[in-house]
Design a protein around this motif. Sequence first.
Motif, PDB file in Angstrom:
ATOM      1  N   SER A 184       0.883  -1.167   0.000  1.00 16.81           N
ATOM      2  CA  SER A 184       0.000   0.000   0.000  1.00 16.81           C
ATOM      3  C   SER A 184       0.920   1.215   0.000  1.00 16.81           C
ATOM      4  CB  SER A 184      -0.907   0.003   1.241  1.00 16.81           C
ATOM      5  OG  SER A 184      -0.129   0.210   2.419  1.00 16.81           O
ATOM      6  N   ASP A 185       0.348   2.417   0.134  1.00 16.53           N
ATOM      7  CA  ASP A 185       1.213   3.594   0.240  1.00 16.53           C
ATOM      8  C   ASP A 185       1.879   3.669   1.606  1.00 16.53           C
ATOM      9  OD1 ASP A 185      -1.079   4.143   1.667  1.00 16.53           O
ATOM     10  OD2 ASP A 185      -1.285   6.198   0.953  1.00 16.53           O
ATOM     11  N   GLN A 186       1.492   2.762   2.504  1.00 19.04           N
ATOM     12  CA  GLN A 186       2.043   2.764   3.855  1.00 19.04           C
ATOM     13  C   GLN A 186       2.927   1.563   4.159  1.00 19.04           C
ATOM     14  OE1 GLN A 186       1.547   5.392   6.031  1.00 19.04           O
ATOM     15  NE2 GLN A 186       0.569   6.344   4.254  1.00 19.04           N
ATOM     16  N   ALA A 187       3.065   0.631   3.252  1.00 18.02           N
ATOM     17  CA  ALA A 187       3.801  -0.606   3.552  1.00 18.02           C
ATOM     18  C   ALA A 187       4.425  -1.183   2.302  1.00 18.02           C
ATOM     19  CB  ALA A 187       2.876  -1.634   4.205  1.00 18.02           C
ATOM     20  N   VAL A 188       5.510  -1.931   2.501  1.00 20.29           N
ATOM     21  CA  VAL A 188       6.232  -2.525   1.382  1.00 20.29           C
ATOM     22  C   VAL A 188       6.827  -3.850   1.831  1.00 20.29           C
ATOM     23  CG1 VAL A 188       8.450  -1.405   1.963  1.00 20.29           C
ATOM     24  CG2 VAL A 188       7.970  -2.032  -0.407  1.00 20.29           C
ATOM     25  N   THR A 189       6.914  -4.798   0.897  1.00 22.88           N
ATOM     26  CA  THR A 189       7.625  -6.049   1.131  1.00 22.88           C
ATOM     27  C   THR A 189       8.848  -6.064   0.234  1.00 22.88           C
ATOM     28  OG1 THR A 189       5.702  -7.342   1.834  1.00 22.88           O
ATOM     29  CG2 THR A 189       7.547  -8.562   0.907  1.00 22.88           C
ATOM     30  N   LEU A 190      10.014  -6.273   0.851  1.00 26.32           N
ATOM     31  CA  LEU A 190      11.286  -6.285   0.140  1.00 26.32           C
ATOM     32  C   LEU A 190      11.807  -7.708   0.061  1.00 26.32           C
ATOM     33  CD1 LEU A 190      13.008  -3.259   1.927  1.00 26.32           C
ATOM     34  CD2 LEU A 190      11.637  -3.219  -0.177  1.00 26.32           C
ATOM     35  N   THR A 191      12.150  -8.138  -1.158  1.00 23.38           N
ATOM     36  CA  THR A 191      12.783  -9.440  -1.355  1.00 23.38           C
ATOM     37  C   THR A 191      14.288  -9.221  -1.463  1.00 23.38           C
ATOM     38  OG1 THR A 191      10.832 -10.248  -2.521  1.00 23.38           O
ATOM     39  CG2 THR A 191      12.864 -11.507  -2.798  1.00 23.38           C
ATOM     40  N   LEU A 192      15.049 -10.016  -0.721  1.00 22.79           N
ATOM     41  CA  LEU A 192      16.478  -9.786  -0.573  1.00 22.79           C
ATOM     42  C   LEU A 192      17.298 -10.936  -1.152  1.00 22.79           C
ATOM     43  CD1 LEU A 192      16.463  -8.566   3.140  1.00 22.79           C
ATOM     44  CD2 LEU A 192      16.144  -7.191   1.066  1.00 22.79           C
ATOM     45  N   GLN A 193      18.485 -10.590  -1.649  1.00 21.42           N
ATOM     46  CA  GLN A 193      19.460 -11.582  -2.099  1.00 21.42           C
ATOM     47  C   GLN A 193      20.717 -11.420  -1.243  1.00 21.42           C
ATOM     48  OE1 GLN A 193      21.552 -10.819  -5.803  1.00 21.42           O
ATOM     49  NE2 GLN A 193      21.338 -12.963  -6.391  1.00 21.42           N
ATOM     50  N   PRO A 194      20.847 -12.199  -0.165  1.00 25.82           N
ATOM     51  CA  PRO A 194      22.013 -12.044   0.709  1.00 25.82           C
ATOM     52  C   PRO A 194      23.255 -12.682   0.085  1.00 25.82           C
ATOM     53  CG  PRO A 194      20.143 -13.108   1.833  1.00 25.82           C
ATOM     54  CD  PRO A 194      19.883 -13.156   0.369  1.00 25.82           C
ATOM     55  N   ASN A 195      24.406 -12.294   0.607  1.00 25.87           N
ATOM     56  CA  ASN A 195      25.636 -12.935   0.173  1.00 25.87           C
ATOM     57  C   ASN A 195      25.793 -14.294   0.857  1.00 25.87           C
ATOM     58  OD1 ASN A 195      26.552 -12.365   2.788  1.00 25.87           O
ATOM     59  ND2 ASN A 195      27.890 -10.704   2.154  1.00 25.87           N
ATOM     60  N   ARG A 196      26.926 -14.949   0.605  1.00 26.84           N
ATOM     61  CA  ARG A 196      27.094 -16.337   1.034  1.00 26.84           C
ATOM     62  C   ARG A 196      27.177 -16.497   2.551  1.00 26.84           C
ATOM     63  NH1 ARG A 196      32.035 -17.775   2.679  1.00 26.84           N
ATOM     64  NH2 ARG A 196      33.784 -16.350   2.360  1.00 26.84           N
ATOM     65  N   LEU A 197      27.332 -15.398   3.294  1.00 22.57           N
ATOM     66  CA  LEU A 197      27.391 -15.504   4.753  1.00 22.57           C
ATOM     67  C   LEU A 197      26.017 -15.759   5.375  1.00 22.57           C
ATOM     68  CD1 LEU A 197      29.924 -12.657   5.641  1.00 22.57           C
ATOM     69  CD2 LEU A 197      30.359 -15.099   5.269  1.00 22.57           C
ATOM     70  N   TRP A 198      24.982 -15.547   4.605  1.00 23.98           N
ATOM     71  CA  TRP A 198      23.614 -15.808   5.095  1.00 23.98           C
ATOM     72  C   TRP A 198      23.381 -17.313   5.163  1.00 23.98           C
ATOM     73  CZ3 TRP A 198      19.606 -13.379   7.267  1.00 23.98           C
ATOM     74  CH2 TRP A 198      18.329 -13.944   7.187  1.00 23.98           C
ATOM     75  N   LYS A 199      23.046 -17.807   6.350  1.00 24.96           N
ATOM     76  CA  LYS A 199      22.845 -19.236   6.551  1.00 24.96           C
ATOM     77  C   LYS A 199      21.374 -19.623   6.647  1.00 24.96           C
ATOM     78  CE  LYS A 199      27.280 -19.678   6.702  1.00 24.96           C
ATOM     79  NZ  LYS A 199      28.005 -20.150   5.501  1.00 24.96           N
ATOM     80  N   GLY A 200      20.479 -18.686   6.386  1.00 20.79           N
ATOM     81  CA  GLY A 200      19.057 -18.991   6.456  1.00 20.79           C
ATOM     82  C   GLY A 200      18.470 -18.657   7.820  1.00 20.79           C
ATOM     83  N   HIS A 201      17.169 -18.809   7.930  1.00 18.70           N
ATOM     84  CA  HIS A 201      16.483 -18.471   9.173  1.00 18.70           C
ATOM     85  C   HIS A 201      15.425 -19.513   9.476  1.00 18.70           C
ATOM     86  CE1 HIS A 201      13.578 -17.015   6.190  1.00 18.70           C
ATOM     87  NE2 HIS A 201      12.656 -16.982   7.147  1.00 18.70           N
ATOM     88  N   ARG A 202      14.938 -19.499  10.711  1.00 19.28           N
ATOM     89  CA  ARG A 202      13.787 -20.307  11.096  1.00 19.28           C
ATOM     90  C   ARG A 202      12.537 -19.440  11.013  1.00 19.28           C
ATOM     91  NH1 ARG A 202      14.636 -23.442  16.644  1.00 19.28           N
ATOM     92  NH2 ARG A 202      12.692 -24.389  15.890  1.00 19.28           N
ATOM     93  N   ALA A 203      11.446 -20.050  10.639  1.00 21.19           N
ATOM     94  CA  ALA A 203      10.191 -19.301  10.532  1.00 21.19           C
ATOM     95  C   ALA A 203       9.851 -18.654  11.864  1.00 21.19           C
ATOM     96  CB  ALA A 203       9.061 -20.236  10.097  1.00 21.19           C
ATOM     97  N   GLY A 204       9.584 -17.354  11.828  1.00 21.57           N
ATOM     98  CA  GLY A 204       9.239 -16.613  13.026  1.00 21.57           C
ATOM     99  C   GLY A 204      10.363 -15.747  13.569  1.00 21.57           C
ATOM    100  N   GLN A 205      11.581 -15.933  13.060  1.00 19.24           N
ATOM    101  CA  GLN A 205      12.708 -15.163  13.586  1.00 19.24           C
ATOM    102  C   GLN A 205      12.753 -13.747  13.013  1.00 19.24           C
ATOM    103  OE1 GLN A 205      16.137 -17.894  12.875  1.00 19.24           O
ATOM    104  NE2 GLN A 205      16.288 -17.968  15.110  1.00 19.24           N
ATOM    105  N   HIS A 206      13.573 -12.908  13.666  1.00 24.74           N
ATOM    106  CA  HIS A 206      13.764 -11.535  13.211  1.00 24.74           C
ATOM    107  C   HIS A 206      15.229 -11.300  12.878  1.00 24.74           C
ATOM    108  CE1 HIS A 206      14.420 -11.349  17.638  1.00 24.74           C
ATOM    109  NE2 HIS A 206      15.442 -10.584  17.279  1.00 24.74           N
ATOM    110  N   VAL A 207      15.505 -10.161  12.266  1.00 27.98           N
ATOM    111  CA  VAL A 207      16.869  -9.838  11.859  1.00 27.98           C
ATOM    112  C   VAL A 207      17.111  -8.352  12.079  1.00 27.98           C
ATOM    113  CG1 VAL A 207      16.283  -9.365   9.450  1.00 27.98           C
ATOM    114  CG2 VAL A 207      18.568 -10.168  10.017  1.00 27.98           C
ATOM    115  N   LEU A 208      18.327  -8.008  12.483  1.00 27.52           N
ATOM    116  CA  LEU A 208      18.725  -6.605  12.589  1.00 27.52           C
ATOM    117  C   LEU A 208      19.185  -6.150  11.212  1.00 27.52           C
ATOM    118  CD1 LEU A 208      19.191  -4.191  14.531  1.00 27.52           C
ATOM    119  CD2 LEU A 208      21.559  -4.999  14.762  1.00 27.52           C
TER     120      LEU A 208
END
Length: 256
Positions: free
Chosen positions: A57-81
Amino acid sequence: MNVITASNSQSGTPGLIRRLGKALSTPFDPEDYLALFDPLQSAREIRARVIGVHRESDQAVTLTLQPNRLWKGHRAGQHVLLGVDIQGVRHQRCFSLSSAPGGAPTISVKRQGQGGVSDHLVSHCREGDLLTLAEPAGDFVLPDAVPERLLMVTAGSGITPVHSIVKSLLASNFDGKVTWVHFERRYRDLMLSDSLAVLRRDPRLDLRLVLSGDSPRDGDQAGRLDEHWLTDNIDDAAGQTVFTCGPAGFLDTVMG
């Protein structure tokens, strides 16, 4: 009732030569030289390129990211700084990951109106931008032995980690039942609405959208959470494992 809660560059040859000259006089690791040519590369920090921008919407956005090789994935429900450079200054803020594990990670961000990281991402983030990420963290995740019946209760931006959890569950061989109640003021405030419409078709999910400021559409309902809402509207609410995420006062009501 077992309740689990969560609180809601310049380019061009001259610049390259200047950076390379500085690098040759500084003790860099080999991968740091690669970063001169590809800023996504780093031996020390997780960097991510924005490869998709979906305007919720004009108030929200979803960003799709392509991390580098140091990204090891996440568990559903986790957060990131997440870190972003704004006028030459690095700013950081925690965001829940809205994607299921295994694919490109996404974050879904709502404007806060205070000119901070969230507002910058909603207003200015574009494909190709570089962000930094810390390792995923947080215990707002499913147990190893997933209960057959789950009750998700969310409000506002609390939708994002539960969206990750539910999407992950429905993509697995889970054969139980998930009831998800999301409270929102208006339809225009709702994030991830396109994805919710797809998830809603799965017979394992009973998704209920409760509006306090709009007339409900077919399949939704009007109302707001109070201390009796869950027991009045959800069969055996007290006997289910409850995941809840939203503002502090909302969590107090759910746990009360």
